[in-house]
Write an enzyme that holds these catalytic residues in place. Structure first.
Site, PDB file in Angstrom:
ATOM      1  CG  PHE A  93      -1.884   1.095   1.310  1.00 47.44           C
ATOM      2  CD1 PHE A  93      -2.898   1.228   0.374  1.00 47.44           C
ATOM      3  CD2 PHE A  93      -1.791   2.052   2.322  1.00 47.44           C
ATOM      4  CE1 PHE A  93      -3.789   2.287   0.439  1.00 47.44           C
ATOM      5  CE2 PHE A  93      -2.676   3.110   2.392  1.00 47.44           C
ATOM      6  CZ  PHE A  93      -3.675   3.231   1.448  1.00 47.44           C
ATOM      7  CG  ASN A 110       0.499   3.409   4.670  1.00 47.25           C
ATOM      8  OD1 ASN A 110       0.804   2.270   4.344  1.00 47.25           O
ATOM      9  ND2 ASN A 110      -0.461   3.675   5.532  1.00 47.25           N
ATOM     10  CE  LYS A 111       1.283  -1.348   5.408  1.00 51.98           C
ATOM     11  NZ  LYS A 111       0.113  -0.506   5.253  1.00 51.98           N
ATOM     12  CG  MET A 112      10.469   0.288   3.948  1.00 49.05           C
ATOM     13  SD  MET A 112      10.840   1.794   4.860  1.00 49.05           S
ATOM     14  CE  MET A 112      10.896   1.210   6.547  1.00 49.05           C
TER      15      MET A 112
END
Ligand SMILES: Cc1ncc(COP(=O)(O)O)c(C=O)c1O
Length: 368
Positions: A178, A180-182
């Site tokens: 997603f 916002n993930k790393m």
């Protein structure tokens, strides 16, 4: 506005997407899918990986692959993202909640055993906000009761437990891509495992249960899903994977700066990093204690007015109407989960955050 978590897309994303489109391989076969399914498990330190459409579908697939079904129970943290619980419900099984550890905010291993019944099939560990779970006591419990460990590493790309990467700690492990993930490709996920049987099951169920190694005739022995990631998404995720170490370093550097600037402000509890842990600080998360001048919600409102994006912590699984309606047991107390859910927020944490922005955020909090 300083966004709470903006993706950083500063590598080969455009080039690879253009190449995928030019090649016309835009569905779920293609070189970026193959390359990512090879490179991602190498990076994590496991043998196999299969891409999916989200972290949620990765969890569902993993649970389907281990054979979870009606009447089974899975131990999950009370403090987590709702997808962990929903993925268990999708299988007709029941999630059973365990309260949190006060320091790491992860599931408290000391409280797991009392929740195990003859129906328990697995323990789902979730490395909350980037801090790994304390796995050794969990391994011991799993071994004693013959339970599988499902690892939700959606928030822990780059985190390590005793030198081993999160994602290599469970029998089967899941990540989310997603925004916002790393690392991200907009929407997407991956299941990783060193268990060939689970890997094959994942590939089978994610592709509508088309037989794996037989000609593609339209006969299906089981009910499957279409959870296939496209080559275009894989192109973005591969470009992101190439830069993951830089992103992890940036998040850890930002956390260090936040820690230095916030540590002497009374009433704020900073995120922990146990000596056996490498915290990726996926989200820089703090608790606003009662002695702080403002409540958590008041602080979030003031920061919003000053152009600083924040998010509140998750709310406990025992407080979710959806899960209680489904038949989950919410009796008993979850004091740590309730407390951190009330006090916690995360500050802007994207890899692209600037030092001046961290200064501005911390200076703003200091004046309140
Ligand atoms: C711990 C955890 N598990 C699962 C998910 C679900 O991933 P997705 O949003 O890709 O479905 C998320 C977040 O998005 C998460 O934070």
């Amino acid at each position: 506005m300083i966004p709470v978590c903006e993706p950083l897309l500063d590598g080969n994303e455009l080039e690879y997407v253009k190449d995928a489109i030019t090649s016309t391989w835009i569905s779920s076969s293609g070189k970026y899918v193959s390359e990512l399914e090879k490179k991602f498990p190498e990076y994590i330190g496991v043998n196999h990986a299969t891409l999916t459409t989200s972290g949620t579908t990765a969890l569902h697939l993993a649970l389907r692959a281990i054979g979870l079904g009606e009447g089974d129970e899975v131990i999950i943290p009370a403090f987590t993202m709702i997808a962990c619980a929903f993925s268990v419900c999708y299988c007709g099984a029941i999630p059973v909640f365990v309260d949190s550890d006060r320091e790491t905010w992860n599931m408290n291993p000391d409280l797991i055993e009392e929740k195990i019944t003859s129906k328990t099939k697995a323990i789902m560990v979730v490395h909350i906000y980037g801090h790994p779970c304390d796995m050794d006591p969990i391994y011991e419990i799993a071994k004693k009761h013959n339970l599988l460990i499902i690892e939700d590493a959606a928030e822990a790309m780059g985190s390590e437990y005793k030198g081993k990467k999160c994602g290599s700690l469970g029998d089967i492990s899941c990540f989310s891509f997603f925004a916002n993930k790393m690392i991200t490709c907009g929407e997407g996920g991956i299941v990783v495992t060193s268990n060939k049987n689970f890997y094959d099951k994942c590939r089978y169920f994610k592709n509508l249960c088309f037989p794996l190694d037989k000609p593609r005739v339209f006969l299906h022995d089981d009910i499957g899903f279409n959870y296939r990631m496209t080559n275009v998404h894989a192109a973005i995720a591969l470009a992101q994977l190439e830069k993951v170490d830089a992103y992890i370093n940036l998040r850890r550097e930002h956390a260090k700066l936040y820690n230095e600037r916030l540590k002497d402000i009374g009433g704020i509890t900073l995120p922990s990093e146990k000596d056996w842990a490498l915290n990726s600080y996926w989200m820089y998360s703090i608790l606003i204690e009662d002695k702080f001048n403002l409540s958590r919600d008041e602080l979030m409102q003031v920061l919003k007015e000053k152009g600083i994006g924040t998010r509140p912590f998750f709310i406990g699984m025992h407080r979710q109407k959806s899960l209680l309606d489904f038949g989950c047991d919410s009796s008993g107390d979850y004091p740590v989960t309730d407390e951190i859910a009330r006090k916690g927020l995360y500050l802007p944490s994207g890899s692209g955050l600037k030092v001046e922005q961290i200064d501005y955020i911390c200076d703003t909090i200091r004046t309140l």
